[in-house]
Structures are given as structure tokens and as C-alpha cells.
Write a protein that holds these residues in place. Structure first.
Motif, PDB file in Angstrom:
ATOM      1  N   ALA B  97       1.165  -1.750  -0.212  1.00  0.00           N
ATOM      2  CA  ALA B  97      -0.329  -0.166   0.002  1.00  0.00           C
ATOM      3  C   ALA B  97       0.184   1.394   0.219  1.00  0.00           C
ATOM      4  N   GLY B  98       1.992   0.992   0.326  1.00  0.00           N
ATOM      5  CA  GLY B  98       2.664   2.250  -0.323  1.00  0.00           C
ATOM      6  C   GLY B  98       3.788   2.741   1.419  1.00  0.00           C
ATOM      7  N   ALA B  99       3.707   2.018   2.211  1.00  0.00           N
ATOM      8  CA  ALA B  99       4.464   2.118   3.485  1.00  0.00           C
ATOM      9  C   ALA B  99       5.773   2.500   2.720  1.00  0.00           C
ATOM     10  N   ASP B 100       6.989   4.154   3.510  1.00  0.00           N
ATOM     11  CA  ASP B 100       7.786   4.016   3.766  1.00  0.00           C
ATOM     12  C   ASP B 100       8.336   2.890   4.749  1.00  0.00           C
ATOM     13  N   CYS B 101       8.102   3.001   5.504  1.00  0.00           N
ATOM     14  CA  CYS B 101       8.426   2.340   6.755  1.00  0.00           C
ATOM     15  C   CYS B 101       7.897   2.093   7.608  1.00  0.00           C
ATOM     16  N   VAL B 102       7.590   1.031   8.537  1.00  0.00           N
ATOM     17  CA  VAL B 102       6.863   0.846   9.332  1.00  0.00           C
ATOM     18  C   VAL B 102       6.813   0.789  10.840  1.00  0.00           C
ATOM     19  N   ILE B 103       6.673   0.887  12.052  1.00  0.00           N
ATOM     20  CA  ILE B 103       7.048   0.663  13.653  1.00  0.00           C
ATOM     21  C   ILE B 103       6.336  -0.095  14.239  1.00  0.00           C
ATOM     22  N   VAL B 104       7.031  -1.163  14.822  1.00  0.00           N
ATOM     23  CA  VAL B 104       6.301  -2.404  14.889  1.00  0.00           C
ATOM     24  C   VAL B 104       6.319  -2.467  16.563  1.00  0.00           C
ATOM     25  N   ARG B 105       5.440  -2.863  17.472  1.00  0.00           N
ATOM     26  CA  ARG B 105       5.185  -3.269  18.050  1.00  0.00           C
ATOM     27  C   ARG B 105       4.943  -4.270  18.607  1.00  0.00           C
ATOM     28  N   VAL B 127      10.759  -0.428  11.865  1.00  0.00           N
ATOM     29  CA  VAL B 127      11.967   0.105  13.268  1.00  0.00           C
ATOM     30  C   VAL B 127      11.163  -0.577  14.400  1.00  0.00           C
ATOM     31  N   ASN B 128      11.881  -1.041  15.216  1.00  0.00           N
ATOM     32  CA  ASN B 128      11.310  -1.686  16.684  1.00  0.00           C
ATOM     33  C   ASN B 128      11.367  -0.676  17.430  1.00  0.00           C
ATOM     34  N   ALA B 129      10.050  -1.062  18.280  1.00  0.00           N
ATOM     35  CA  ALA B 129       9.362  -0.162  18.823  1.00  0.00           C
ATOM     36  C   ALA B 129       8.904  -0.885  20.356  1.00  0.00           C
ATOM     37  N   GLY B 130      10.213  -1.676  20.171  1.00  0.00           N
ATOM     38  CA  GLY B 130       9.142  -2.896  21.651  1.00  0.00           C
ATOM     39  C   GLY B 130       9.202  -4.214  21.055  1.00  0.00           C
ATOM     40  N   ASP B 131       9.933  -5.365  20.829  1.00  0.00           N
ATOM     41  CA  ASP B 131       9.627  -6.661  21.376  1.00  0.00           C
ATOM     42  C   ASP B 131       9.751  -7.940  21.769  1.00  0.00           C
ATOM     43  N   GLY B 132       8.584  -7.792  22.033  1.00  0.00           N
ATOM     44  CA  GLY B 132       9.117  -8.977  23.431  1.00  0.00           C
ATOM     45  C   GLY B 132       9.500  -8.451  24.352  1.00  0.00           C
ATOM     46  N   THR B 133      10.536  -9.781  24.810  1.00  0.00           N
ATOM     47  CA  THR B 133      11.570  -8.954  26.005  1.00  0.00           C
ATOM     48  C   THR B 133      12.756  -8.711  25.572  1.00  0.00           C
ATOM     49  N   HIS B 134      12.465  -8.785  24.212  1.00  0.00           N
ATOM     50  CA  HIS B 134      14.238  -8.847  23.105  1.00  0.00           C
ATOM     51  C   HIS B 134      14.790  -7.087  23.722  1.00  0.00           C
ATOM     52  N   GLU B 135      14.279  -5.925  22.764  1.00  0.00           N
ATOM     53  CA  GLU B 135      14.933  -4.835  22.776  1.00  0.00           C
ATOM     54  C   GLU B 135      14.020  -3.615  22.801  1.00  0.00           C
ATOM     55  N   HIS B 136      14.437  -2.563  22.820  1.00  0.00           N
ATOM     56  CA  HIS B 136      13.191  -1.463  22.905  1.00  0.00           C
ATOM     57  C   HIS B 136      14.727  -0.656  22.469  1.00  0.00           C
TER      58      HIS B 136
END
Lengths: 430, 310
Positions: B97-105, B127-136
Motif C-alpha cells: 500500500a506504499g508504507a516507507d517505514c513500519v514501526i512495530v511493537r 523500526v523496532n518499537a519494542g519486541d517481546g523481552t528482546h529490545e526497545h
């Protein structure tokens, strides 16, 4: 059935090449320069002749998940992997916890006819770990191996009863050793790698504590215990002790726990997700030594096909398990034969003779000798090949070995004198 | 920089460049009535939050909007296949759909890594906006920005991270970033809340907060989540608070210049006393403000390849 002559083979990889004549499903002659007459000739110069492989631990997914594997496709994968008998685990849908499902699996296996498919019966109803399944009725239908694999029979009293009860049935109870209270939410081996990746840990002690307990229960009851998919160095230590005590325990290790380790977690690709999880490189080394020494008796594949969507997803949503039937022998060659830990006679022991003995299977894992069943596997020891999941016979195509070059190739498989697989193609019964 | 997935592996030069940009953006915007830069005009940024979050999502949204990007928020409940569309399909749909960037939690550790793999072909940044108990990672960057403001420099500083390190993505990201930037990190927690083999991390470990306080330049308090309190990781909230809570007395034991950080949301009275949270020593609202600038800087480095900052 027409006679067969295997030309130029080396039984157990030993001695000068000989010809093997097969008639009426039996080995009729073993000597060099046999006159083939009107027999079909298989040119197998320099190939290693072994007794047909026996897999104590296979998930054929039928009934229930025929989108990932069926008894037909799984049998094909088995024949192509050099197997002549497989034990189909009970965690199907419906569960093989009664004679009806067990007999269905047995009958479908016979119809397909590529490999002897022996159903494993569930220990408890619905694999729920609450109530013994009708072990006696299933035993009467021919079941000799019982397991709740995928789940641990964790209640100590229930496990004690299962072991006690099985002694009257000439059966073995195969335990998936995993203390569930120690693996709540577990995603990967509890170690440095998983901790950094934020994956909840599956600690070695969850396996080892059950193995220790079950060995003591086996001693108490005089029953036969089989430990599925041993994955830790600590379990090997407990098994060594238990065998030293004369406890009737046997154990299997999977090819993936011999070859792969938790370095694979980086990148979070769930093709590497399996239960028990891939352990450390140090564990793989101990397991190889334990297998060579006989502390771990045999190799079993834990062949567990999963659909693409159950693997091509986030790690915690993925299902655990990986294909194994067609890569088992090459992985054993890579991890055991090439480093000098096992010779071909040792390969025959861990892939055929011991698993047949553990399951009480007559007609498999027999000596290669005149008058014995011609249930045999021919291996090209010099071949190297690159694994492509899409080219394997299973319906599921995802594999952690994708793109890996492995040594040793199964060329021909014979079940009671009939060729079931030859040069990468299965041969249906005529 | 193509994606920002973790601070593990982020080199000091790149991290410093992001922090410098954040500082620059802060100055550019200072005192402006209209907080809008044209830098990312025409760019589409999608936030995909599979976990409840107010502060992080709003922070990213403001960051995108102040840079003139079109920001679209997708909130999803349920995370796994079988509960609906798979993460992969959702991501591919957004990219198409044309997203240049996806910010995901996402509640699954590694979800951002998986997304980046699936979106490589589409060229969409993740961009990682927080994944489980891994990183933010953006939390660690905003913490670093705040520490730079308060302390001048991070190299050589001694910083304690206190609390549930085992389940904290904030802790993991901070350990990597702070050590990369030359700080000494000390993890303070009961043994039940420390990761396996933490002794192999580039940190020191302590179970006694009081012993550490006088030597610290900053203390970062982690939130104690309710499920941990009932999960048997420590005997009681009271005992935890006594041993690891940042009380007023403990604040006094810190050196004069030391900073108190908390990623929020805070449990006042549990891991941090209310008076401490509201004191001049705490940089908690400053962290939130810096969060916007740091996230603007991250978007800038991912999406505005040639353009000037302002």
C-alpha cells in the motif's frame, strides 16, 4: 517376486565388495562374482550395505494434519531416507489413544506398503496426562511402544502406573521428558543466546529432572523405559549412571541435536524451533560421544512436518519441529562417521539394530546373512548432496538444512526383498 | 541505516550520529510556534502496535508528524496466526500500500527482525518499537540523549539498571547502547530477575542496591510488571520495594550530580518513591520530550537520505 542381485556391495562397509542375491524376500547368497541369471541387477559398486533403518520417532500427521504430511508421503520420505520401519507418534487428531485409530494407521501403512508403519499408542487419554489410555487393548492390536510424545507424562504416579502396567504387555514406554512447570512459555534453550534474544528459556533441568525421576521409577517397577530425543549433556550423564545400575532404560538422540546448536537462534527463523530445543555446541559434542559409546542407544528422527504458515511467522507463534527422515543418514555421516566416532557397523547399530531391539521388532535390524530378511539399505558413502526442502518427499518443505551440503546418500532401500526406493525415486508395489 | 531493530550491533558512530541529529532537531524546534519541518513530506510511516502502548505510539506519531510524514496508526489485537491475518501478510499488505517505514511493537521477541526480512524486497524500513523481552532501541537512544544532556558525556560514566532485567527489553537495549558508548553498566536485581549467563554480558552484576548508590552517575529504574509480582520471582511487593525500590533515603545516598531515569509507566511506591519521581534529580519528563526528538532523528536517518535536517 523376481530375484535380485546387488552387485559390488560392502556389507557394513567392511571387506572386499561382494554380490548379494535376494530371493523370496530373503538373502539367498553373499559372494563375489555371482551369476545373476535372469535376476534384476542393481549395480551398487562400492556402496555400503546396511540393515534397513528403523525410526522410533516419526510424526506422520495422519489423521489430522494431512496438509503437512500423510502416511503415504511420510512413507515415501522414509523409504527414500533408507528406512524400512517407522513408529508413528500418537499425537494425531484424533489422538491414537485407542485401537481404532491405531488400527487405521497400521492399515494405511500396509496399503502404502513402502515401509512398515507401526503406530505408537498414547499413554494417556487424549495425551492429557490425566488417565491411562487403554494400553492393553492397543497392545492386543499390536502396539509395543507407548508415548505421549509432544507432552510429558509429568504426574509421577501416572508415570509409575504406566510403567508398571506396561510390564504385562511386553511394551516400552517412551517418555518426552519435559517438566512442564519448568518450561512455562519456553521458546528456546535457556542459555546465553536465548537470554540475549529475549526468548524465554527451556532449561536443561526440565529434561534431566524427568529423566532422573523416570529412571528411578523404572528401577522401582522393573519396567522398560525409553527416553525420547535426549538433548542435554546432563541427560547423558544420568543415563550413564542408570545403565550402570542395571536399570532397563534406552534412549534416542535426533540428528538435529547431533548437528545443530543454539547459534541457530540468531535471526529468529522458526525453522530452527524444535522441542526439545537446539542446545549448545557443548551438548552436541557430549551427545555424539554418548551415542558412540552406547550410553544413548540410537538415532531417531523426530520427523515433524509443519505447514509453511506455521513456520514463516514470528518465533513464538511458530510450531516446534522439523523434517528428518531424508536427512538422518547424512547427518549421522557428518557428525559420527566423518569425525571417526562410528564406523558403518556402528551406523547399523544406531539406525537399525538397537531401535528394532528396543521396539521388539522382528524382521528388522537383522544381521546381513544368508537366510535373513532382505530388509536392507544401500548407501553411497562418497556422495555429497545439497538439501532442498522442496525436493524432499514430505508435503511440508521447510527444513533447517536448506542449502546445506551433506555427505552420504541413500541409494536403494529394500523391504523384504522388494525395492521401495532407488536413486531418489520411490517404487510403488506392482 | 536501513532498519533500526536493536542496539545490539549498533556501532558508536551511528548511535552518536542519531543522538547528534536529535539534539540538532531539538534546537531547531526550540521556541518555534509551528513545530513542523518539511523533511519527510510525502513519506508514509505506519505504526503497527500489537501491544497496548500510549507513550511510545504517541511519541512516534508526533515525531513523524513534526517531520511532515503521513503517519497512519494500525492497532492490532492478537498476534499469532490462527487469530486472524498473519504478521507477514499484514506487513506485506502495508508495504504494497506504499508504507516507507513500519514501526512495530509486538509481544514476540524477534518480530521486528522477521518483519525486516519479509520487507527487504519491498524496500520498507522497519523500526523496532519494542519486541517481546528482546529490545526497545529507541528507548535506549532517548535515555542516552537524556544522559548526555544531564551528564555531558556518557563515556566513563557508571550507570545502574535496577529491577526486572530478565523480562526487560529496555534493559537489554540500554546494556548494549551504553556499553557501546563507553559507559560502565551495573545490573542490580534479585537473582530470579537476571537472565541466564548474565556473567558473560559486558556488565557487572549486584544484588545490593545500597552498595552501588554512592558510585553511580545515573540510576535507571525498571518497571515491575504485575505478572512478575504474582509469578514467584520474589516473595512480595513489600520485600522487593525494601530491597530494590528507589526511596528518598536512597536518593540521598546518590552523588549530587546523579540522574534518575525511568522508562515509564511508573509504579509509584513500588520501584520508585513518589517524591523521587517528582524530584529535580529525576529526568522522567525530559526522557519523554527527548523521545520525540530521538524518534524524529531515527526517521530522518532511515528515510531522508539526502535532504537537510531542517
Amino acid at each position: 517376486m523376481t530375484a535380485l542381485v546387488l552387485r559390488g556391495v560392502r556389507p557394513y562397509g567392511e571387506g572386499d565388495p561382494v554380490d548379494v542375491r535376494i530371493e523370496d524376500g530373503l538373502v539367498a547368497a553373499i559372494e563375489p562374482g555371482l551369476d545373476a541369471g535372469d535376476a534384476e541387477v542393481v549395480e551398487a559398486h562400492g556402496q555400503v550395505l546396511l540393515p534397513g533403518f528403523v525410526d522410533l520417532h516419526t510424526h506422520l500427521r495422519e489423521p489430522g494434519r494431512e496438509d503437512t504430511e500423510t502416511i503415504a508421503t511420510g512413507s515415501a520420505a522414509a523409504a527414500l531416507g533408507g528406512y524400512t520401519a517407522v513408529f508413528a507418534m500418537a499425537n494425531t487428531d484424533p489422538v491414537a489413544d485407542n485401537a481404532v485409530v491405531v488400527e487405521h494407521v497400521w492399515r494405511r501403512g500396509r496399503e502404502v506398503g513402502l515401509v512398515d508403519v507401526h503406530p505408537v499408542g498414547a499413554v494417556t487419554v487424549g495425551l492429557r496426562g490425566e488417565k491411562l489410555a487403554e494400553l492393553g487393548t492397543m497392545a492386543a492390536a499390536g502396539v509395543r511402544v507407548f508415548s505421549d510424545d509432544g507432552h510429558c507424562v509429568h504426574d509421577p504416579l501416572l508415570m509409575r502406573r504406566a510403567l508398571e502396567y506396561s510390564t504385562a504387555l511386553d511394551a516400552v514406554v517412551a517418555q518426552h521428558a519435559e517438566e512442564p512447570r519448568l518450561t512455562v512459555g519456553a521458546q528456546a534453550h535457556e542459555g546465553e543466546r536465548a537470554a540475549r534474544l529475549g526468548l524465554a528459556g527451556w532449561p536443561a533441568v526440565a529434561e534431566e529432572s524427568i529423566v532422573a525421576r523416570d529412571c528411578l521409577l523404572a528401577r522401582q517397577t522393573g519396567a522398560r523405559l525409553h527416553v525420547c530425543h535426549v538433548s542435554t549433556a546432563g541427560t547423558a550423564e544420568i543415563l550413564r549412571w542408570a545403565k550402570g545400575q542395571g536399570i532397563e532404560v534406552s534412549a534416542e538422540v535426533t540428528p538435529h541435536h547431533l548437528l545443530l546448536d543454539d547459534d541457530r537462534l540468531a535471526g529468529y527463523d522458526p525453522v530452527n524451533k524444535v522441542n526439545p530445543p537446539l542446545r549448545t555446541a557443548a551438548d552436541t559434542k557430549v551427545l555424539r560421544d554418548a551415542l558412540a559409546e552406547g550410553v544413548v542407544d540410537c538415532v531417531a528422527t523426530d520427523h515433524a512436518p509443519h505447514a509453511a504458515q506455521d513456520k514463516d511467522c514470528e518465533w513464538s507463534a511458530a510450531r516446534p519441529g522439523m523434517l528428518g527422515l531424508q536427512t538422518a543418514l547424512p547427518v549421522v555421516v557428518a557428525t559420527m562417521v566423518e569425525p571417526g566416532l562410528l564406523d558403518w557397523r556402528g551406523v547399523a547399530r544406531v539406525l537399525s539394530e538397537r531401535p528394532a531391539e528396543i521396539a521388539g521388532l522382528p524382521g528388522h535390524g537383522r544381521p546381513i546373512a544368508v537366510g535373513e530378511p532382505a530388509t536392507l539399505t544401500l548407501v553411497d558413502p562418497a556422495a555429497r548432496w545439497t538439501v532442498r526442502g522442496a525436493e524432499l518427499a514430505s508435503i511440508a518443505a521447510n527444513t533447517p538444512y536448506e542449502g546445506m551440503e551433506l555427505p552420504g546418500r541413500v541409494v536403494t532401500t529394500l523391504l523384504r526383498g522388494r525395492i521401495t526406493a532407488h536413486e531418489g525415486m520411490v517404487r510403488e508395489r506392482e | 541505516m536501513k532498519h533500526l531493530l536493536a542496539t545490539d550491533g549498533l556501532d558508536a558512530d551511528t548511535a552518536t550520529a542519531v543522538l547528534d541529529t536529535a539534539e540538532e532537531l531539538k534546537h531547531v524546534l526550540l521556541g518555534r510556534e509551528v513545530k513542523k519541518l518539511p523533511t519527510l513530506r510525502g513519506r508514509t510511516v505506519v505504526t503497527m502496535f500489537y501491544e497496548a502502548s500510549t507513550r511510545t505510539r504517541v511519541s512516534f506519531e508526533i515525531a513523524g508528524k513534526w517531520m511532515s510524514a503521513d503517519v497512519i496508526n494500525v492497532s492490532a489485537s492478537g498476534s499469532s496466526v490462527g487469530k486472524g491475518e498473519s504478521l507477514r501478510d499484514t506487513a506485506l499488505t502495508l508495504a504494497a500500500a506504499g508504507a516507507d517505514c513500519v514501526i512495530v511493537r509486538h509481544p514476540a521477541s524477534g518480530a521486528a527482525h522477521r518483519l525486516a526480512g519479509w520487507l527487504t524486497e519491498a524496500g520498507t524500513s522497519v523500526v523496532n518499537a519494542g519486541d517481546g523481552t528482546h529490545e526497545h532501541p529507541t528507548q535506549a537512544l532517548l535515555d542516552a540523549a537524556t544522559l548526555r544532556e544531564r551528564l555531558g558525556d556518557i563515556a566513563g560514566r557508571r550507570i545502574a539498571i535496577v529491577g526486572d532485567v530478565l523480562h526487560s527489553r529496555v534493559a537489554r537495549s540500554n546494556v548494549h547502547l551504553l556499553t557501546t558508548l563507553g559507559a560502565e553498566v551495573v545490573l542490580v536485581a534479585p537473582p530470579t530477575l537476571l537472565p541466564a549467563h548474565v556473567d558473560r554480558w559486558p556488565v557487572t552484576v549486584s544484588h545490593t542496591l545500597d552498595a552501588e548508590l554512592p558510585g553511580l552517575d545515573a540510576v535507571m529504574m525498571l518497571r515491575v510488571q504485575a505478572e512478575r509480582m504474582h509469578g514467584g520471582f520474589f516473595p512480595s511487593a513489600r520485600e522487593y520495594s525494601i530491597a530494590y525500590g528507589l526511596s528518598e533515603a536512597r536518593l540521598r545516598a546518590l552523588p549530587e550530580h546523579a540522574v534518575v531515569l525511568h522508562p515509564g509507566p511508573m509504579l509509584r511506591g513500588m520501584e520508585i518513591a513518589s517524591a523521587v519521581a517528582d524530584s529535580q534529580r529525576a529526568a522522567i519528563t525530559q526522557q519523554v520530550a527527548n523521545g520525540v526528538h530521538v524518534r524524529m532523528a531515527v526517521l530522518y536517518h532511515l528515510l531522508a537520505h539526502e535532504e537537510e535536517v531542517a
